[in-house]
Structure formats: structure tokens, C-alpha cells
Scaffold this motif. Structure first.
Motif, short mmCIF file in Angstrom:
data_model
loop_
_atom_site.label_atom_id
_atom_site.label_comp_id
_atom_site.label_asym_id
_atom_site.label_seq_id
_atom_site.Cartn_x
_atom_site.Cartn_y
_atom_site.Cartn_z
N GLY A 1 50.02 -65.11 118.06
CA GLY A 1 49.89 -64.03 119.29
C GLY A 1 50.69 -62.19 118.87
N ALA A 2 51.72 -62.51 118.66
CA ALA A 2 51.94 -61.36 117.83
C ALA A 2 51.08 -60.25 117.71
CB ALA A 2 53.48 -61.38 117.88
N ALA A 3 51.18 -60.58 116.92
CA ALA A 3 50.68 -60.32 115.08
C ALA A 3 48.61 -59.60 115.60
CB ALA A 3 50.16 -60.84 114.27
N ALA A 4 48.30 -60.30 116.77
CA ALA A 4 47.08 -60.07 117.09
C ALA A 4 46.83 -58.77 118.56
CB ALA A 4 45.77 -60.86 117.98
N ALA A 5 48.01 -58.78 119.15
CA ALA A 5 48.89 -58.05 119.70
C ALA A 5 48.90 -56.33 119.51
CB ALA A 5 49.88 -57.70 120.82
N GLY A 6 49.20 -56.39 117.88
CA GLY A 6 49.41 -55.12 117.16
C GLY A 6 50.86 -54.96 117.07
N ILE A 7 51.16 -55.97 117.27
CA ILE A 7 53.10 -55.83 117.50
C ILE A 7 53.25 -56.48 116.06
CG2 ILE A 7 55.27 -56.97 117.79
CD1 ILE A 7 54.09 -57.37 120.43
N ARG A 8 54.25 -56.30 114.97
CA ARG A 8 54.60 -56.29 113.77
C ARG A 8 55.43 -58.02 113.81
NH1 ARG A 8 58.38 -53.53 109.10
NH2 ARG A 8 58.69 -54.73 107.48
N VAL A 9 54.90 -58.62 112.72
CA VAL A 9 55.78 -59.93 112.72
C VAL A 9 55.95 -60.05 111.16
CG1 VAL A 9 54.47 -61.35 114.08
CG2 VAL A 9 53.52 -61.32 112.63
N PRO A 10 57.08 -60.33 110.11
CA PRO A 10 57.35 -61.27 108.64
C PRO A 10 55.95 -61.67 108.53
CG PRO A 10 59.23 -61.93 110.82
CD PRO A 10 58.13 -61.85 111.18
N ARG A 11 56.08 -61.41 107.70
CA ARG A 11 54.53 -62.43 106.65
C ARG A 11 55.45 -63.49 106.68
NH1 ARG A 11 53.15 -61.49 99.86
NH2 ARG A 11 51.42 -62.82 100.10
N MET B 1 56.12 -64.33 98.16
CA MET B 1 56.88 -63.16 99.50
C MET B 1 57.38 -62.04 98.46
SD MET B 1 56.31 -63.73 102.62
CE MET B 1 55.77 -65.95 102.68
N PRO B 2 57.60 -60.67 98.94
CA PRO B 2 58.63 -59.48 98.66
C PRO B 2 59.27 -59.59 98.70
CG PRO B 2 58.18 -58.74 100.23
CD PRO B 2 56.72 -60.73 100.27
N GLU C 1 59.16 -63.27 104.63
CA GLU C 1 59.78 -62.34 104.60
C GLU C 1 61.23 -62.15 104.82
OE1 GLU C 1 58.46 -58.52 104.86
OE2 GLU C 1 56.78 -59.22 105.60
N HIS C 2 61.98 -62.09 104.33
CA HIS C 2 62.85 -61.19 105.10
C HIS C 2 63.15 -59.56 105.18
CE1 HIS C 2 67.33 -59.41 105.01
NE2 HIS C 2 67.70 -60.86 105.90
N VAL C 3 62.94 -59.55 106.21
CA VAL C 3 62.92 -57.86 106.68
C VAL C 3 63.92 -56.94 106.91
CG1 VAL C 3 61.60 -56.43 108.50
CG2 VAL C 3 61.10 -58.60 107.62
N GLU C 4 64.30 -56.51 105.89
CA GLU C 4 65.38 -54.85 106.18
C GLU C 4 64.92 -54.51 107.71
OE1 GLU C 4 68.32 -55.35 103.64
OE2 GLU C 4 67.19 -56.36 102.98
#
Length: 387
Positions: free
Chosen positions: A174-184, A198-199, A247-250
Motif C-alpha cells: 500500500g505504501a509503495a502504491a501511494a508513492g512512499i518509499r519502502v525498503p526492497r 539485496m544490495p 535491504e538495510h536502508v542507511e
């Protein structure tokens, strides 16, 4: 925040649960707590807020005391005490908000629920009997009743429509569809294969469901999120159940943001690892902050998407960009308030419930504001510690 007992150890998805990381609520006796006007009518059902929770959680004890000060009657029922309740419920018509309504006879008192809020009201928490089938029937029947009572009442929390408790995968989608970034994110029974895609040098591993499993009523074992070296996860064997690998987001900051009826209250959280609040509570810092506009906007958009009146959102700020991690619709707030030294969420929650209660009674105008004396008294009611 439920606090772990025992000595530090490592536990996480993809390895056996560490039995030393436990939450023991067995010493907390369940109860039914009434806060009704002294002059309540004998014949007519009393309009009443219904709160259902765990005996070991402080949020509803504080909320109920505050509601009493605000003139809102309530009853609180703990999952540990339900087997002793005497209950009769009659479905009625015309409760408002398109709902049918219900009148309860609860331990000899007749009430008409106006707002129902159930949190941590798990069937696993309910008392066991010598008969396994009877135990399951008891637990599932009470859980089903409270869940349906939420739908029948004029208003309910955390949200006011079916499907208001989205799971982690629904949240991310839902967050991704709303244009909000989520971790891979990958959901998998093979963490090594997911980590390979994963990077970065680290990944996050967490369960798909709850962070605690209740092996027996009142005894919870933590299966907490972990930040692990990618190289180490590459050596892990396949599992018999799915886990989330991200992914771990810095990031520059981590935020816990509470959404309460459209308002947001934010805290900056400083911690070494995802499980630090349970393993090294004293090392965690919690600081009240003004929610950045982008974070507040994301929280309000997602709360609207999922129909949430209340939600505890976990966000990251990465180079000014908001990254959504998850929302806990049962998220505790007293632990964060106690660490931060305030009561903003407790006050907001009480006022939101009061507004819903008054609306159910047909008061469509704004509730009367608190005067200075009321506000100061409200603060003394909500200042005590709790988790």
C-alpha cells in the motif's frame, strides 16, 4: 512496549528462538474495571466505552482513568479474565454510522457500547483448561465476540471499518502504491537466496506475523527483527516458514510517529539495533520532535488509506526522504512517553475517544474544549509510568 526479561542473547528469524528473551505476563491478574457515573440509570443501558486488552499493558489503565476525569464512562476487560465474565448481548438497530449496535449485560450491568477498542486481545492469552478442545473453543469464541463487537459499535479503534489491521506485506504494498518509499523486500523460505539479491553489506530479517509467539497463556517468546551481515545470512539454511528479508536502508534518523484522529505526534528514536528496546532498554533514547512535513503527510495518507484512527508508524529519514517500515495498530505509547518525559499521545488518545463517544450519543458539534484546570488535572492522570 512489552519489556523482555532474562539475560541478553541473540534471536531472530531464521534461527531458533532464544528462550532467554521472554515476556512473562503470568503474574498480572486480569480484571474487569468499571468507571461509570454514580447516578447511572437502573433501567436503561448506560452508554459506555469498552476497552479490551492484556492485564500487563498500561495504556488502557491510563486511558480509562483519563476518560473518567473527562466524564466518559468505560469498562476495561483483560483477556486473562474473560472466562469468569457473565455476558449476554442483544443486537439492536439504529446505532448510527451504518452499524446495527448491541446492548450488553456484563456482570449484571447493562451497557450500550459507544466505542470499542481491542488491542493485544489475542486468543493465545486466554486461560487454558485441562481440555484442549475446550480451551480452543473458549479462546476463539471470546476473540470472535470482541472482534464482532468492534463492528457492531458506533465506533471502534484502531480503525472504523473492516480490514483496518493491515499485515506487513499489505502495508508495504500500500505504501509503495501511494508513492512512499519502502525498503526492497523479499518474502521467502530461503533467506540466503533473498540476501544474495539485496544490495549493501547488511540486510534486515523479520517475521511476517507478530514479533512474539505465546507458547502458553502469559508467556511470550520474542522473535525480533535483526540487522545481520549479508555474508552471514548467505550461509543460513532454508526454513519451513516464510520470513521477510529487506535491504538495510542507511538513514539519518528513525522516527516513531503516532497517528491519532488526524493528528501526529513524533519521537526520534536512538538505538543500536532493532531489538534494543527489549534487550538494552536503558541505552535507547526517545526524544519528542516535530514531525517533518513529509513524514506527517505520509502518515496521514497511509492512515486514510487503511481507515486508521490510531496507528504507531515506524519511519526512517534517509537524505531527507521518508522511508516507511511498518505501522503497528496495537502499538504501545506509554513506554515512549515515559522515556521522553511527556504525555502528548495519552492526552490525544483520550480526547479522540471522548469525541467518538460524544458523536455516538448524537453530539455532532465539537466537544467542549478543556480549560486550564482540566488540562492540568488530565496531566496528573497520565503522568504515571507504564508500558
Amino acid at each position: 512496549m512489552l519489556s523482555a526479561t532474562g539475560v541478553p542473547g541473540r534471536a531472530g528469524p531464521g534461527r531458533p528462538c532464544d528462550p532467554r528473551l521472554t515476556v512473562d505476563l503470568r503474574g498480572a491478574p486480569g480484571s474487569v474495571t468499571w468507571r461509570l457515573p454514580e447516578n447511572e440509570p437502573v433501567a436503561d443501558p448506560a452508554p459506555c466505552v469498552v476497552l479490551a486488552d492484556r492485564a500487563g499493558c498500561a495504556e488502557f489503565a491510563v486511558l480509562q482513568d483519563t476518560l473518567h476525569h473527562l466524564g466518559v464512562p468505560s469498562v476495561r476487560v483483560d483477556a486473562e479474565s474473560v472466562a469468569a465474565l457473565r455476558l449476554s448481548a442483544t443486537v439492536t438497530g439504529g446505532a448510527g454510522h451504518g452499524r446495527t449496535g448491541c446492548v450488553l449485560d456484563l456482570d449484571g450491568r447493562r451497557i450500550a457500547p459507544t466505542v470499542v477498542w481491542a488491542r493485544h486481545f489475542s486468543p493465545h492469552a486466554m486461560p487454558a483448561t485441562a481440555d484442549a478442545a475446550q480451551t480452543l473453543l473458549l479462546a476463539e469464541s471470546w476473540h470472535a465476540f470482541v472482534r464482532q463487537l468492534c463492528s457492531l459499535a458506533p465506533a471502534s479503534l484502531p480503525g472504523d471499518r473492516p480490514g483496518d489491521r493491515p499485515g506487513r506485506l499489505e502495508q508495504l504494498a500500500g505504501a509503495a502504491a501511494a508513492g512512499i518509499r519502502v525498503p526492497r523486500t523479499v518474502v521467502t523460505t530461503d533467506p540466503a537466496r533473498a540476501a544474495a539479491a539485496m544490495p549493501g553489506r547488511r540486510v534486515v530479517v523479520k517475521v511476517v506475523g507478530e514479533h512474539f509467539v505465546e507458547t502458553s497463556p502469559g508467556l511470550l517468546t520474542g522473535v525480533l527483527p535483526e540487522v545481520a551481515a549479508r555474508a552471514e545470512v548467505l550461509r543460513r539454511p532454508a526454513l519451513a516458514y516464510p520470513v521477510i528479508v529487506q535491504e538495510h536502508v542507511e538513514h539519518d534518523a528513525e522516527l516513531r510517529v503516532y497517528h491519532v484522529a488526524g493528528a501526529v505526534h513524533a519521537y526520534a528514536v536512538g538505538k543500536r539495533a532493532p531489538d534494543s528496546p527489549w534487550r538494552e532498554e536503558a541505552e535507547v533514547t526517545v526524544t519528542p520532535v516535530a514531525a517533518p512535513p513529509a513524514a506527517a503527510d505520509a502518515v496521514r495518507r497511509l492512515a486514510s488509506l487503511w481507515g486508521l484512527t490510531y496507528g504507531a508508524f515506524d519511519l526512517l529519514l534517509s537524505a531527507g526522504e521518508v522511508v516507511f517500515l511498518e505501522v503497528n495498530t496495537d502499538g504501545d505509547w506509554r513506554w515512549f512517553e515515559t522515556k521522553a518525559g511527556g504525555r502528548a499521545v495519552s492526552t490525544a488518545v483520550a480526547l479522540a475517544v471522548r469525541t467518538l463517544h460524544l458523536t455516538a450519543l448524537g453530539n455532532t458539534g465539537p466537544p467542549s474544549p478543556l480549560d486550564l484546570v482540566d488540562f492540568l488535572l488530565l496531566g496528573t492522570r497520565t503522568h504515571g509510568s507504564g508500558r
